[in-house]
Design an enzyme around this catalytic site. Structure first.
Site, PDB file in Angstrom:
ATOM      1  N   CYS A 117     -30.096  87.240 -82.178  1.00 39.80           N
ATOM      2  CA  CYS A 117     -29.845  87.832 -81.212  1.00 39.80           C
ATOM      3  C   CYS A 117     -31.055  88.056 -80.419  1.00 39.80           C
ATOM      4  CB  CYS A 117     -29.334  89.223 -81.624  1.00 39.80           C
ATOM      5  SG  CYS A 117     -30.461  90.137 -81.916  1.00 39.80           S
ATOM      6  N   ASP A 307     -36.842 101.175 -81.374  1.00 39.00           N
ATOM      7  CA  ASP A 307     -35.903 101.636 -80.733  1.00 39.00           C
ATOM      8  C   ASP A 307     -36.344 102.953 -79.659  1.00 39.00           C
ATOM      9  OD1 ASP A 307     -33.915  99.914 -81.729  1.00 39.00           O
ATOM     10  OD2 ASP A 307     -33.025 101.509 -83.098  1.00 39.00           O
ATOM     11  N   ARG A 399     -23.691  99.919 -73.928  1.00 37.48           N
ATOM     12  CA  ARG A 399     -23.646  99.572 -75.930  1.00 37.48           C
ATOM     13  C   ARG A 399     -23.853 100.954 -76.131  1.00 37.48           C
ATOM     14  NH1 ARG A 399     -26.527  95.802 -78.082  1.00 37.48           N
ATOM     15  NH2 ARG A 399     -25.817  96.580 -79.587  1.00 37.48           N
TER      16      ARG A 399
HETATM   17  C1  UD1 Z   1     -30.860  98.679 -87.075  1.00 39.09           C
HETATM   18  C2  UD1 Z   1     -30.720  99.952 -86.286  1.00 39.09           C
HETATM   19  C3  UD1 Z   1     -31.605  98.936 -84.985  1.00 39.09           C
HETATM   20  C4  UD1 Z   1     -32.679  99.692 -85.179  1.00 39.09           C
HETATM   21  C5  UD1 Z   1     -33.591  98.506 -86.739  1.00 39.09           C
HETATM   22  C6  UD1 Z   1     -34.698  99.147 -86.751  1.00 39.09           C
HETATM   23  C7  UD1 Z   1     -28.155 100.168 -86.189  1.00 39.09           C
HETATM   24  C8  UD1 Z   1     -27.084  99.892 -86.648  1.00 39.09           C
HETATM   25  N1  UD1 Z   1     -29.307  99.127 -85.857  1.00 39.09           N
HETATM   26  O1  UD1 Z   1     -30.824  97.262 -87.207  1.00 39.09           O
HETATM   27  O2  UD1 Z   1     -30.807  99.631 -83.529  1.00 39.09           O
HETATM   28  O3  UD1 Z   1     -33.705  98.712 -84.253  1.00 39.09           O
HETATM   29  O4  UD1 Z   1     -32.124  99.040 -87.946  1.00 39.09           O
HETATM   30  O5  UD1 Z   1     -34.996 100.138 -87.191  1.00 39.09           O
HETATM   31  O6  UD1 Z   1     -28.237 101.129 -87.127  1.00 39.09           O
HETATM   32  N2  UD1 Z   1     -34.671  92.448 -92.571  1.00 39.09           N
HETATM   33  C9  UD1 Z   1     -34.001  90.421 -92.939  1.00 39.09           C
HETATM   34  N3  UD1 Z   1     -33.185  90.325 -93.565  1.00 39.09           N
HETATM   35  C10 UD1 Z   1     -32.228  91.517 -93.633  1.00 39.09           C
HETATM   36  C11 UD1 Z   1     -31.968  92.329 -93.017  1.00 39.09           C
HETATM   37  C12 UD1 Z   1     -33.528  93.045 -92.327  1.00 39.09           C
HETATM   38  O7  UD1 Z   1     -35.235  89.809 -92.629  1.00 39.09           O
HETATM   39  O8  UD1 Z   1     -31.264  91.091 -94.498  1.00 39.09           O
HETATM   40  C13 UD1 Z   1     -35.473  92.475 -91.010  1.00 39.09           C
HETATM   41  C14 UD1 Z   1     -35.227  92.041 -89.992  1.00 39.09           C
HETATM   42  O9  UD1 Z   1     -34.734  90.661 -89.339  1.00 39.09           O
HETATM   43  C15 UD1 Z   1     -36.118  93.291 -89.038  1.00 39.09           C
HETATM   44  C16 UD1 Z   1     -36.793  94.049 -90.083  1.00 39.09           C
HETATM   45  O10 UD1 Z   1     -35.786  93.613 -91.173  1.00 39.09           O
HETATM   46  O11 UD1 Z   1     -36.987  92.211 -88.894  1.00 39.09           O
HETATM   47  C17 UD1 Z   1     -35.767  95.232 -90.078  1.00 39.09           C
HETATM   48  O12 UD1 Z   1     -34.069  94.823 -89.900  1.00 39.09           O
HETATM   49  P1  UD1 Z   1     -32.940  96.593 -90.180  1.00 39.09           P
HETATM   50  O13 UD1 Z   1     -33.834  97.547 -90.915  1.00 39.09           O
HETATM   51  O14 UD1 Z   1     -32.584  95.553 -91.266  1.00 39.09           O
HETATM   52  O15 UD1 Z   1     -32.377  96.311 -88.776  1.00 39.09           O
HETATM   53  P2  UD1 Z   1     -31.015  96.538 -88.412  1.00 39.09           P
HETATM   54  O16 UD1 Z   1     -30.110  97.557 -89.081  1.00 39.09           O
HETATM   55  O17 UD1 Z   1     -30.583  95.286 -87.933  1.00 39.09           O
END
Ligand code: UD1
Length: 422
Positions: A117, A307, A399
């Site tokens: 993304c 955000d 969105r």
């Molecule tokens: C959610 C929010 C988004 C916000 C983000 C961080 C929703 C729908 N979206 O996104 O608006 O910007 O939290 O506050 O709630 N990661 C991994 N492995 C995983 C999952 C995450 O490495 O399996 C990493 C990601 O690449 C990133 C970090 O963890 O660097 C935080 O991501 P994450 O908190 O999971 O973001 P989202 O839940 O996608």
């Protein structure tokens, strides 16, 4: 594609009603998959992402009804498919939130792997590993996550080595119907996680510790019908407050929650704003002053939210002084800055840190929105600098912001949507 035409140089003042939080509404819609029976959700924001999530579960045979103003009722009794297809998932990564509930309730799930993304690679490995630790068999093939479980998921101790918001939510939802106890360590503490937990508790789940970094869930055999009201959107709130500060204006956000806004309010005070709060409102008064530049480092809640990074970058472009912005959550979340530079922003990017020299010389220019919060930051900048700005690709903003142009118009912004059909 719709565009925004913005005439800048306006001082923003007045009141804005904040909508329900997108990032709370999305997991709560997914939580409806955990129960055969109605989940009534109120204070639902009218957003593209929310429509996508409702469409996603409706295409599984789930009954989705609008039952009032800002209210939907979801009943998954008639579900006939456990698949989240690529066509929908590719438009919204948060679709991954159906994985945990489908697996926990129906024993199987097939969810398209969300692709890359704009703001970074954003893997979902932690979601998958967490569910595997609870006994699921998961294969990733043909672009899909295919998950199965014989009988019920089993409670487990799950440690996230990176704080993940949707990862925590997926495991939290799955654990409500698992056999035995699940402990999530290094859990996300975001208020949207707590809101989801409150909704699940209203459905009969046994959850302790939501809002802290250790969440304990004792699985139950089934959940029940319930009603829940989504918390106000803290990012939308912050967006309007920062816009007001940039313009030297005075804006009150209504139907919001000051208690989940600490890091942002503190930075606004540091920028020179006067802040007053009540139970459900926040008033920012800049008294006509130019804001002072503030340094920002993004980190998981309760620290400064990623955000809100783009919005503060916009403010720092027109502020007094030099600032440093460090992005620690996503590796490619500075794309808005290239567009700000087109408007005269003095920005130097070095890895995950941007140095911004505030200036009063910025001018409107044609720019392109690149992701949701980036789009908001360009709108804010365009509203306050001199001249006209045309922002392309504003579908990103729809969105996650409800009626953004109407809300900005209400507080004196000169912003017009130019529809693709015009
Ligand atoms: C959610 C929010 C988004 C916000 C983000 C961080 C929703 C729908 N979206 O996104 O608006 O910007 O939290 O506050 O709630 N990661 C991994 N492995 C995983 C999952 C995450 O490495 O399996 C990493 C990601 O690449 C990133 C970090 O963890 O660097 C935080 O991501 P994450 O908190 O999971 O973001 P989202 O839940 O996608």
């Amino acid at each position: 594609m719709d565009k925004f035409l913005i005439e800048g140089g306006k001082c923003l003042s007045g009141e804005v009603r904040v909508s329900g939080a997108k990032n709370a509404a999305l997991p709560i819609i997914a939580a409806a998959l955990l129960v055969r029976g109605p989940l009534e959700i109120s204070n639902m924001p009218a957003l593209h992402d929310v429509n996508t999530m409702l469409k996603l579960i409706a295409c599984m045979g789930v009954d989705v009804k609008e039952t009032g103003d800002m209210q939907v009722t979801i009943d998954s009794s008639a579900i006939n498919s456990y698949k989240a297809p690529y066509e929908l998932v590719k438009t919204m990564r948060a679709s991954i939130l159906v994985l945990g509930p489908l697996l926990a309730h129906f024993g199987e799930a097939e969810v398209s792997l969300p692709g890359g993304c704009a703001i970074g690679s954003r893997p979902v490995d932690l979601h998958i590993r967490g569910l595997e630790a609870m006994g699921a068999t998961i294969v990733v093939e043909e672009g899909y996550i295919r998950a199965k479980i014989d009988g019920r998921l089993k409670g487990a101790k799950i440690f996230f080595d990176t704080v993940t918001v949707t990862g925590t939510e997926n495991i939290l939802m799955a654990a409500t119907l698992a056999e035995g106890q699940t402990i999530i360590e290094n859990a996300a503490k975001e208020p949207e996680v707590t809101d989801l937990a409150e909704c699940l508790i209203a459905m009969g789940a046994d959850i302790q510790g939501a809002g802290t970094d250790t969440i304990t869930i004792n699985g139950v055999s089934e959940l029940q019908a319930a009603s829940h009201s989504v918390i106000p959107d803290r990012i939308e709130t912050g967006t309007f407050l920062v816009a007001a500060a940039m313009s030297g204006g005075c804006v009150t956000t209504r139907a919001t929650r000051p208690d989940i806004q600490e890091a942002v309010l503190q930075k606004l005070i540091e920028a020179g704003a006067e802040i007053e709060t009540g139970d459900d409102w926040i008033k920012l008064d800049m008294k006509g002053k130019q804001p002072k530049a503030v340094n920002i480092t993004t980190a998981p809640y309760p620290a400064f939210p990623t955000d809100m990074q783009a919005q503060f970058a916009a403010m720092n472009c027109v502020a007094q002084g030099v600032s440093h912005i460090k992005e620690t959550i996503f590796e490619n979340r500075f794309m808005h800055m290239q567009e700000m530079i087109r408007m005269g922003g003095k920005i130097l990017i070095d890895g995950n840190t941007a140095t911004i020299e505030g200036s009063t010389e910025l001018k409107g220019a044609p720019v392109m929105a690149t992701d949701l919060r980036a789009s908001a930051s360009l709108v804010m900048l365009a509203l306050v600098v001199t001249g006209e700005t045309l922002i392309d690709r504003i579908y990103h903003i729809d969105r996650g912001y409800e009626n953004i142009e109407e809300k900005f118009q209400q507080i004196g912004g000169k912003i017009t949507r130019i529809s693709a059909t015009n």
